[in-house]
Write a protein that holds these residues in place. Structure first.
Motif, PDB file in Angstrom:
ATOM      1  N   GLN A   1      32.671  32.417  34.080  1.00  0.00           N
ATOM      2  CA  GLN A   1      33.567  31.376  33.584  1.00  0.00           C
ATOM      3  C   GLN A   1      34.722  32.029  32.834  1.00  0.00           C
ATOM      4  OE1 GLN A   1      30.854  29.187  31.113  1.00  0.00           O
ATOM      5  NE2 GLN A   1      29.763  28.267  32.844  1.00  0.00           N
ATOM      6  N   SER A   2      35.921  31.487  33.002  1.00  0.00           N
ATOM      7  CA  SER A   2      37.115  32.058  32.372  1.00  0.00           C
ATOM      8  C   SER A   2      37.871  30.971  31.615  1.00  0.00           C
ATOM      9  CB  SER A   2      38.029  32.695  33.428  1.00  0.00           C
ATOM     10  OG  SER A   2      37.352  33.700  34.146  1.00  0.00           O
TER      11      SER A   2
ATOM     12  N   LYS B   1      39.227  38.711  26.787  1.00  0.00           N
ATOM     13  CA  LYS B   1      38.787  37.838  27.876  1.00  0.00           C
ATOM     14  C   LYS B   1      39.671  36.604  28.046  1.00  0.00           C
ATOM     15  CE  LYS B   1      35.243  40.556  28.406  1.00  0.00           C
ATOM     16  NZ  LYS B   1      35.215  41.521  29.529  1.00  0.00           N
TER      17      LYS B   1
ATOM     18  N   ILE C   1      37.536  28.018  35.927  1.00  0.00           N
ATOM     19  CA  ILE C   1      38.644  28.529  35.117  1.00  0.00           C
ATOM     20  C   ILE C   1      39.098  27.356  34.257  1.00  0.00           C
ATOM     21  CG2 ILE C   1      40.966  29.501  35.091  1.00  0.00           C
ATOM     22  CD1 ILE C   1      40.356  30.734  37.839  1.00  0.00           C
TER      23      ILE C   1
ATOM     24  N   PHE D   1      32.941  33.999  28.048  1.00  0.00           N
ATOM     25  CA  PHE D   1      33.944  34.005  29.104  1.00  0.00           C
ATOM     26  C   PHE D   1      34.168  35.423  29.610  1.00  0.00           C
ATOM     27  CE2 PHE D   1      35.491  30.096  26.830  1.00  0.00           C
ATOM     28  CZ  PHE D   1      35.301  29.217  27.882  1.00  0.00           C
ATOM     29  N   ILE D   2      34.616  35.523  30.856  1.00  0.00           N
ATOM     30  CA  ILE D   2      35.056  36.798  31.417  1.00  0.00           C
ATOM     31  C   ILE D   2      36.492  36.642  31.876  1.00  0.00           C
ATOM     32  CG2 ILE D   2      32.729  37.450  32.132  1.00  0.00           C
ATOM     33  CD1 ILE D   2      33.412  36.640  34.981  1.00  0.00           C
ATOM     34  N   THR D   3      37.176  37.754  32.106  1.00  0.00           N
ATOM     35  CA  THR D   3      38.571  37.680  32.535  1.00  0.00           C
ATOM     36  C   THR D   3      38.665  36.998  33.898  1.00  0.00           C
ATOM     37  OG1 THR D   3      38.508  39.845  33.605  1.00  0.00           O
ATOM     38  CG2 THR D   3      39.178  39.783  31.281  1.00  0.00           C
ATOM     39  N   ILE D   4      39.832  36.454  34.201  1.00  0.00           N
ATOM     40  CA  ILE D   4      40.004  35.742  35.464  1.00  0.00           C
ATOM     41  C   ILE D   4      39.848  36.685  36.649  1.00  0.00           C
ATOM     42  CG2 ILE D   4      41.665  34.469  36.879  1.00  0.00           C
ATOM     43  CD1 ILE D   4      42.712  33.187  34.342  1.00  0.00           C
ATOM     44  N   ASP D   5      40.422  37.873  36.554  1.00  0.00           N
ATOM     45  CA  ASP D   5      40.294  38.797  37.679  1.00  0.00           C
ATOM     46  C   ASP D   5      38.836  39.214  37.882  1.00  0.00           C
ATOM     47  OD1 ASP D   5      40.553  40.083  35.282  1.00  0.00           O
ATOM     48  OD2 ASP D   5      42.037  41.543  35.934  1.00  0.00           O
ATOM     49  N   GLU D   6      38.115  39.377  36.783  1.00  0.00           N
ATOM     50  CA  GLU D   6      36.690  39.698  36.897  1.00  0.00           C
ATOM     51  C   GLU D   6      35.921  38.529  37.505  1.00  0.00           C
ATOM     52  OE1 GLU D   6      33.087  41.441  34.054  1.00  0.00           O
ATOM     53  OE2 GLU D   6      34.959  40.722  33.166  1.00  0.00           O
ATOM     54  N   ASN D   7      36.307  37.322  37.161  1.00  0.00           N
ATOM     55  CA  ASN D   7      35.675  36.116  37.692  1.00  0.00           C
ATOM     56  C   ASN D   7      35.896  35.997  39.203  1.00  0.00           C
ATOM     57  OD1 ASN D   7      34.472  33.622  37.999  1.00  0.00           O
ATOM     58  ND2 ASN D   7      35.809  32.555  36.587  1.00  0.00           N
TER      59      ASN D   7
ATOM     60  N   SER E   1      37.482  43.826  36.252  1.00  0.00           N
ATOM     61  CA  SER E   1      38.473  43.473  35.248  1.00  0.00           C
ATOM     62  C   SER E   1      39.485  44.593  35.095  1.00  0.00           C
ATOM     63  CB  SER E   1      37.800  43.201  33.898  1.00  0.00           C
ATOM     64  OG  SER E   1      38.760  42.873  32.928  1.00  0.00           O
TER      65      SER E   1
END
Length: 217
Positions: free
Chosen positions: A48-49, A72, A173, A197-203, A208
């Motif tokens: 989730q971001s 994040k 997101i 949360f994790i980064t969007i690119d990692e998601n 990341s």
């Protein structure tokens, strides 16, 4: 054998040096695109971001940004806000926070170009991420941003109250708006920091890159 070993060692050091130089030379002006075709990104796969859209400043926001211990959160910044918020820009730059551009969905392409130019001047790199508000980016804007080597976002969920965190699903997101006449509740700000949360690119791709920009080709 000893004679052969020395050139091999020197060659190995040369390869390592060139690799490190290449990595360090990937400046934040080099672009990368998550999508291979013009598209709105609204979901990921791996977690989730969160996106925080800022168009207005409140005193507690500066302290909140300072308290963030990870990288994040993606902050999307409105053009007019950028024009009047040099102290916040400096804070975001110094903390190496992930940032992007918040675009009014009614803007013309020449206006969006001005917004990109201002962001680039302030952050010394073009933006990677952008989203439109109050409506999602039109196909025309998505295509334009893609041509500018930017990723277009359309959050899948807007956080307005604490219970909204219960609606988050894997891949979401989410977005939280900090805008005029709507002071951000402290319990939501605290929850944004504590939520895993994790980064969007990692998601999206499972890796990341942080604030670094990588060539798309």
């Amino acid at each position: 054998m000893e004679t052969l070993r020395k050139p091999l060692i020197l060659l190995s050091f040369l390869v390592i040096a060139l690799t490190l130089f290449f990595i360090s030379s990937q400046s934040k002006s080099d672009a990368y695109r998550i999508a291979t075709t013009p598209s709105l990104i609204s979901k990921g796969t791996f977690g989730q971001s969160i996106v925080v859209e800022i168009s207005y400043s409140y005193p507690e926001i500066k302290e909140w940004i300072t308290s963030i211990q990870n990288n994040k959160i993606l902050f999307l910044l409105e053009y007019e806000w950028l024009q009047r918020s040099n102290d916040y820009v400096k804070l975001l730059k110094d903390s190496k926070t992930n940032t992007g551009l918040l675009i009014n969905s009614s803007q013309t392409l020449p206006s969006i170009k001005e917004h990109i130019n201002l962001y680039t001047d302030l952050f010394e790199q073009p933006p990677i991420w952008a989203a439109c508000s109050p409506d999602p980016c039109s196909d025309e804007i998505v295509q334009y941003l893609f041509d500018e080597k930017m990723n277009s976002l359309a959050p899948s969920l807007y956080i307005e109250q604490l219970d909204d965190f219960k609606q988050l699903k894997k891949g979401d997101i989410a977005s939280f708006e900090i805008k005029r006449d709507a002071p951000p509740p402290s319990n939501i700000l605290t929850r944004i920091i504590s939520h895993p949360f994790i980064t969007i690119d990692e998601n999206i791709i499972g890796i990341s890159y942080g604030t670094t920009r990588y060539p798309s080709e």
